[in-house]
Design a protein around this motif. Structure first.
Motif, short mmCIF file in Angstrom:
data_model
loop_
_atom_site.label_atom_id
_atom_site.label_comp_id
_atom_site.label_asym_id
_atom_site.label_seq_id
_atom_site.Cartn_x
_atom_site.Cartn_y
_atom_site.Cartn_z
N ASN A 44 0.81 -1.23 0.00
CA ASN A 44 0.00 0.00 0.00
C ASN A 44 0.85 1.28 0.00
N HIS A 45 0.35 2.31 0.64
CA HIS A 45 0.97 3.64 0.58
C HIS A 45 2.01 3.86 1.66
N LEU A 46 2.29 2.84 2.46
CA LEU A 46 3.22 3.05 3.58
C LEU A 46 4.01 1.78 3.86
N PHE A 47 5.08 1.96 4.62
CA PHE A 47 5.84 0.81 5.14
C PHE A 47 6.56 1.24 6.41
N MET A 48 6.99 0.27 7.19
CA MET A 48 7.67 0.56 8.45
C MET A 48 9.09 0.00 8.44
N LEU A 49 10.03 0.81 8.89
CA LEU A 49 11.40 0.34 9.05
C LEU A 49 11.62 -0.04 10.51
N ASP A 50 12.27 -1.19 10.72
CA ASP A 50 12.71 -1.58 12.05
C ASP A 50 14.17 -1.13 12.15
N LEU A 51 14.44 -0.16 13.01
CA LEU A 51 15.78 0.45 13.05
C LEU A 51 16.67 -0.17 14.13
N THR A 52 16.21 -1.27 14.76
CA THR A 52 16.94 -1.85 15.89
C THR A 52 18.43 -2.05 15.55
N GLY A 57 13.41 5.17 17.21
CA GLY A 57 12.42 5.84 16.35
C GLY A 57 12.37 7.34 16.60
N ILE A 58 12.34 7.72 17.88
CA ILE A 58 12.22 9.15 18.20
C ILE A 58 13.50 9.91 17.79
N GLU A 59 14.65 9.28 17.98
CA GLU A 59 15.91 9.93 17.55
C GLU A 59 15.88 10.16 16.04
N CYS A 60 15.42 9.15 15.30
CA CYS A 60 15.40 9.25 13.84
C CYS A 60 14.42 10.36 13.42
N GLN A 61 13.23 10.37 14.04
CA GLN A 61 12.23 11.39 13.72
C GLN A 61 12.79 12.80 13.98
N ASP A 62 13.38 13.01 15.15
CA ASP A 62 13.88 14.34 15.51
C ASP A 62 15.06 14.75 14.63
N MET A 63 15.96 13.79 14.37
CA MET A 63 17.13 14.08 13.56
C MET A 63 16.71 14.47 12.13
N LEU A 64 15.75 13.73 11.55
CA LEU A 64 15.32 14.03 10.18
C LEU A 64 14.55 15.35 10.10
N ASP A 65 13.86 15.69 11.19
CA ASP A 65 13.17 16.99 11.26
C ASP A 65 14.18 18.12 11.00
N THR A 113 10.12 -3.46 22.39
CA THR A 113 10.65 -3.50 23.76
C THR A 113 10.72 -2.10 24.36
N ARG A 114 10.66 -1.07 23.49
CA ARG A 114 10.73 0.31 23.99
C ARG A 114 9.32 0.86 24.18
N SER A 115 9.22 1.99 24.89
CA SER A 115 7.90 2.61 25.08
C SER A 115 7.47 3.22 23.75
N PRO A 116 6.13 3.38 23.54
CA PRO A 116 5.66 3.97 22.28
C PRO A 116 6.20 5.38 22.06
N LYS A 117 6.59 6.05 23.14
CA LYS A 117 7.12 7.41 23.00
C LYS A 117 8.55 7.40 22.43
N VAL A 118 9.22 6.27 22.53
CA VAL A 118 10.59 6.14 22.00
C VAL A 118 10.53 5.32 20.70
N ALA A 119 10.01 4.11 20.78
CA ALA A 119 9.80 3.19 19.65
C ALA A 119 11.09 2.81 18.92
#
Ligand code: PLP
Length: 392
Positions: free
Chosen positions: A311-319, A325-333, A348-354
């Protein structure tokens, strides 16, 4: 003060014009839709429903509704055309969350059991999060994904037989594969449960035949209008005709007051746009772009949840990259690339970190991006992640 707000709107416009927008739930609306959203229709009160309503819930609670009646009836007709259906439709929900709230309460009582997708695996908050009304008011039970990230239909069946829910829900905010509505429907029928689909993310793909349709299978279908449908921010509920009166009453007077007629007019324009051949081409390109970008990440060694996308989306597992996830989001911002963190299966991480991020192609396809543009962005993201890890 007013000037301050208009200055801020200009600032946000610049951000939207210049950034690379990869949030899977966002899009850019047409000038016609913007015009309707900003129109004088915002001045009108129209609690109730147009006079020709098939549900029987007819009549407005205010005078002067002749024009908005016409707009709302047109809007309903156009959306039925988009999905090639004779289902009843309610175009009044202010957003996807109120559409889900009303859909549940049209057929359930507080305390009833709903079987939905587990939250860490892609469901929306309104599908049972303890932080949402859904988790607080209903007895939520969840089905899982298998080790490869696909919906585990054996688990759906087992949980359905074990918990005997009154409602089985299919639909997600972060799921990149075809949802087997036919199998869900069969399971729901076998235990006498209602079957509901929240097609918010994939509605555009369903409208153009890029994803199998839940119409004819589901008792109730909810959607947002602002994601792949590329309309104004809002929601809609479709249902089998026998549930029409219940659904209408669950929106007004149960959960909402006056409908937003400027938004309903914009929803009608969005439906007209969805009926154009260019929209079908657009959605096809969205999917081609998503597949091309996803494959490029795989070539670069990234782990993709379910190993691909339909479909129109996909998810990367950055482990394995060592970045959260949050580091990647903030860094790309900081590099003007906008996406959001996302939980991965067995997070294994909280949804706020992911541990992952979600990437969608609907918005930048509207801006004219093709496969090569998305491949270039994938390489940019990879370069920024590598630089970040070197400097960390
Ligand atoms: N349903 C799904 C599947 C969603 O992804 C979303 C929003 O992202 C919603 C419902 C809620 O929509 P809204 O933000 O308009 O309340």
């Amino acid at each position: 003060m007013v000037k301050d707000i208009f200055d801020l709107i200009e600032k946000e416009k610049k951000r939207q014009d210049e950034n690379i927008e990869l949030i899977a739930s966002e899009n850019f609306v047409s000038d016609d839709i913007l015009k309707a959203v900003g129109s004088i229709l915002t001045n009108k009160y129209s609690e109730g429903y147009p006079t020709n309503r098939t549900s029987g819930n007819t009549g407005r609670y205010y005078g002067g509704c002749q024009v908005v009646d016409e707009i709302e009836e047109k809007c309903c007709d156009l959306w039925r055309k988009v999905f090639n259906t004779d289902y009843h439709v309610n175009v009044q929900p202010h957003c996807g969350s109120t559409a889900n709230f009303a859909a549940y309460f049209s057929i359930l009582n507080a305390g009833d059991t709903i079987l939905s997708m587990s939250l860490n695996n892609g469901a929306h908050l309104t599908h049972g999060s303890p932080a949402s009304f859904s988790g607080k008011l209903f007895n939520m039970v969840f089905y899982d994904v298998d080790d490869n990230g696909f919906i585990d239909m054996n688990d759906v069946k087992e949980k359905a037989e074990k918990y005997k829910p009154k409602l089985i829900l299919a639909g997600a905010s972060a799921y990149s594969r075809i949802i087997p509505f036919d199998k869900f429907s069969e399971i729901a029928k076998s235990i006498g449960a209602y079957f509901m689909v929240d097609m918010a993310h994939i509605a555009g793909l369903i409208a153009t035949g890029e994803h199998k349709s839940p119409f004819g299978l589901a008792d109730i279908i909810t959607t947002t209008t602002h994601k792949t449908l590329r309309g104004p921010r809002g929601g809609m509920i479709f249902c089998k005709k026998e549930l029409a009166k219940k659904v209408d009453s669950a929106i007004f007077p149960f959960s909402q007051g006056g409908p937003l007629q400027h938004i309903i007019a914009a929803k009608a324009i969005a439906a007209e746009e969805c009926l154009q051949p260019s929209y079908k081409e657009y959605i096809h390109q969205v999917v081609l772009n998503s597949k091309a970008m996803c494959e490029e990440f795989k070539k670069m060694g990234y782990k993709v949840i379910t190993d691909g996308t339909d479909n129109h989306l996909f998810m990367l597992d950055l482990t394995h990259k060592g970045i959260t996830g949050i580091e990647c989001q903030d860094m790309l911002d900081e590099h003007h690339i906008t996406l959001n963190k996302n939980c991965i299966p067995n997070e294994t991480r909280s949804p706020k970190v992911a541990s992952g991020v979600r990437i969608g192609t609907a918005a930048m396809t509207t801006k004219g991006y093709k496969e090569q543009d998305f491949i270039d962005v994938a390489h940019k993201i990879d370069k920024y992640i590598d630089e970040y890890m070197v400097n960390k």
